[in-house]
Design an enzyme around this catalytic site. Structure first.
Site, PDB file in Angstrom:
ATOM      1  N   CYS A   1       0.839  -1.201   0.000  1.00  0.00           N
ATOM      2  CA  CYS A   1       0.000   0.000   0.000  1.00  0.00           C
ATOM      3  C   CYS A   1       0.879   1.259   0.000  1.00  0.00           C
ATOM      4  O   CYS A   1       1.572   1.525  -0.974  1.00  0.00           O
ATOM      5  CB  CYS A   1      -0.975  -0.045   1.166  1.00  0.00           C
ATOM      6  SG  CYS A   1      -2.397   1.062   0.937  1.00  0.00           S
TER       7      CYS A   1
ATOM      8  N   HIS B   1      -3.769  -5.477   0.877  1.00  0.00           N
ATOM      9  CA  HIS B   1      -3.504  -5.842   2.269  1.00  0.00           C
ATOM     10  C   HIS B   1      -3.992  -7.269   2.534  1.00  0.00           C
ATOM     11  O   HIS B   1      -4.961  -7.734   1.926  1.00  0.00           O
ATOM     12  CB  HIS B   1      -4.252  -4.914   3.226  1.00  0.00           C
ATOM     13  CG  HIS B   1      -3.706  -3.534   3.312  1.00  0.00           C
ATOM     14  ND1 HIS B   1      -2.514  -3.233   3.929  1.00  0.00           N
ATOM     15  CD2 HIS B   1      -4.211  -2.346   2.865  1.00  0.00           C
ATOM     16  CE1 HIS B   1      -2.301  -1.932   3.869  1.00  0.00           C
ATOM     17  NE2 HIS B   1      -3.312  -1.366   3.229  1.00  0.00           N
TER      18      HIS B   1
END
Length: 501
Positions: free
Chosen positions: A343, A447
């Site tokens: 991310c 994630h």
């Protein structure tokens, strides 16, 4: 309602254990926390946000602690379990999320003035949970005795008054000072708030409790609150996701474990987010995973560096440079080492991160590490999505979630880390992330990817290590059951239940 005498007394874990214990007894149980402050968040199916340009309503988000508590109840996570989520971006400001929808960034003083206006939505969420459950377990925030905040409080005694719920206080014996914390709490509370308290517990106890029993008698003599029991230290806590980054503040060991074969270093960024991405790797016997704290250099024998998520990408790029970790990471790659970005960590690996609108701080551009041929511009709608797919490169099933703002472009995306097949419910594919030309630097927005056992084993093999036969999701379920067993053995749950109303 479970309130604490301070932060980090174990409220979240205690509520999770109570959720599982009462759910196993056949009750419909739901967790609730009016306001959480954490950059560890989870995606929910429900949301209050309006439909986007594609006509679909985006997902919501809540604190990961409440998502774990929902799992303990056997219920899907909902925005109503944590209607207000604060995601710190600076020392004096946070992104404010109301019932799953990001309202924007707000200085602490402004939020302090506006949060009472959120109480109708908070109470509505609480009532919705009450309507569907036999038991709602409410978690307070920080200390319930911060009386200077009483008039603007939405999470502790003012909420308890408005929702008319009984309160149990929890003290942390591991920290010490439990007697003074509990008696001091009583001294600070108004008479009406004192009368709302139906008892207190002692948490994280180790040793011979008979030595502390006189203290309990003194606490009850001073407060009039009955002692409801002691919860001894739970050794399995490390198998469950931690609520916030306080769990990362332990100093790193001077040397790697002698049992592992793969050394993974993770810089402890100032606004680290969704750091439970590392938990599945840390659970592998073959992996030595170390969080680097400020002032610590990257060990020379590091095999892999992982840059985790962050709520402030540009600010944490500055932290990398301040600590000299950027120099360490570039030297690590020159020596043949590997780097993974997740991310915001993925964004940091590119040439530049732009924030023209000042969404994460002052408008401007920050040079990235230049290890991937990509660049990112912060802006646009926040992307919140859960997905389950197959990686067309490894052939492994992958599942996880995206939670970010910003759009990444560049030639590096033409060599993706993953190729997700079926992520939209069809057989179509889409690339995810990027890899360097030599294949030793990679990253993406997904994630939770390392929680997939097959993909984790494949990735570890690429890194030169062998995965154990570890079922990570079953490990969490077993930890929740062990926690419920532990609480059942330590507390009289029937007596505790009679205090609810």
């Amino acid at each position: 309602m479970i309130q604490g005498t301070a932060s980090d007394v174990g409220k979240s874990l205690l509520v999770a254990g109570l959720c599982r214990a009462y759910a196993r007894r056949g009750l419909v149980v739901r967790p609730f926390k009016a306001q959480n402050m954490s950059n560890n968040a989870a995606v929910t199916e429900d949301t209050d946000a309006p439909p986007g340009a594609d006509g679909e309503a985006p997902r919501g988000e809540i604190g990961r602690a409440q998502a774990l508590q929902a799992r303990a109840c056997g219920a899907p996570p909902s925005i109503h379990m944590n209607p207000v989520l604060l995601k710190p971006q600076t020392n004096v400001g946070s992104q404010v999320v109301l019932r799953g929808r990001a309202l924007g960034n707000c200085p602490a003083r402004v939020y302090h003035q506006m949060r009472q206006g959120m109480m109708p939505a908070i109470l509505d969420s609480f009532e919705r949970l009450c309507a569907e459950a036999d038991l709602v377990l409410v978690e307070g925030a920080g200390s319930g005795a911060e009386i200077y905040l009483r008039n603007s409080d939405i999470t502790n005694m003012y909420f308890a008054e408005r929702a008319d719920v009984p309160v149990v206080f929890v003290g942390d014996l591991d920290k010490g000072g439990t007697m003074s914390h509990l008696v001091g709490t009583w001294l600070l509370l108004s008479q009406a708030d004192r009368e709302r308290v139906v008892g207190y517990m002692v948490n994280k106890f180790r040793g011979d409790f008979s030595l502390f029993e006189p203290a309990c008698a003194t606490i009850t003599d001073h407060t009039g609150w009955p002692f409801l029991g002691v919860v001894r230290w739970f050794e399995g806590a490390s198998r469950l996701p931690a609520e916030d980054s306080l769990a990362l503040e332990r100093p790193a060991e001077d040397s790697w474990s002698s049992t592992g074969t793969l050394n993974i270093a993770v810089p402890r960024l100032s606004r680290v987010a969704n750091f439970d991405d590392m938990d599945p790797l840390a659970a592998e016997p073959a992996v030595n995973l170390r969080w680097l704290l400020p002032g610590q250099a990257l060990p020379a024998d590091t095999d892999v560096v992982i840059l985790p998520g962050s709520k402030a990408t540009r600010a944490d790029l500055d932290i990398l440079r301040k600590e000299g970790w950027d120099i360490d990471i570039l030297a690590h790659v020159r020596r043949g080492g590997r780097v993974v970005g997740l991310c915001a960590g993925f964004q940091m690996l590119g040439r530049v991160v732009r924030d023209p609108q000042g969404i994460e701080g002052a408008p401007g551009d920050t040079p990235g590490l230049g290890l991937l041929d990509i660049e990112t511009e912060i802006g646009g709608d926040k992307r919140l999505i859960e997905l389950a797919a197959t990686d067309g490169i490894s052939g492994c099933p992958v599942a996880g979630y995206e939670m970010h703002m910003g759009r990444t472009t560049g030639a590096g995306l033409e060599q993706p880390w993953l190729v997700l097949r079926g992520a939209d419910g069809t057989g179509t594919t889409r690339p995810e992330g990027a890899t360097s030309h030599h294949g030793r630097v990679m990253g993406g927005y997904l994630h939770g990817i390392f929680a997939d056992d097959a993909f984790r084993a494949h990735w570890l093999e690429q890194m030169g290590a062998r995965a154990a036969r570890l079922d990570f999701e079953a490990r969490i379920e077993q930890a929740l059951n062990d926690l419920a067993d532990h609480i059942e053995a330590n507390l009289d749950l029937d007596a505790l239940l009679t205090l609810a109303r």
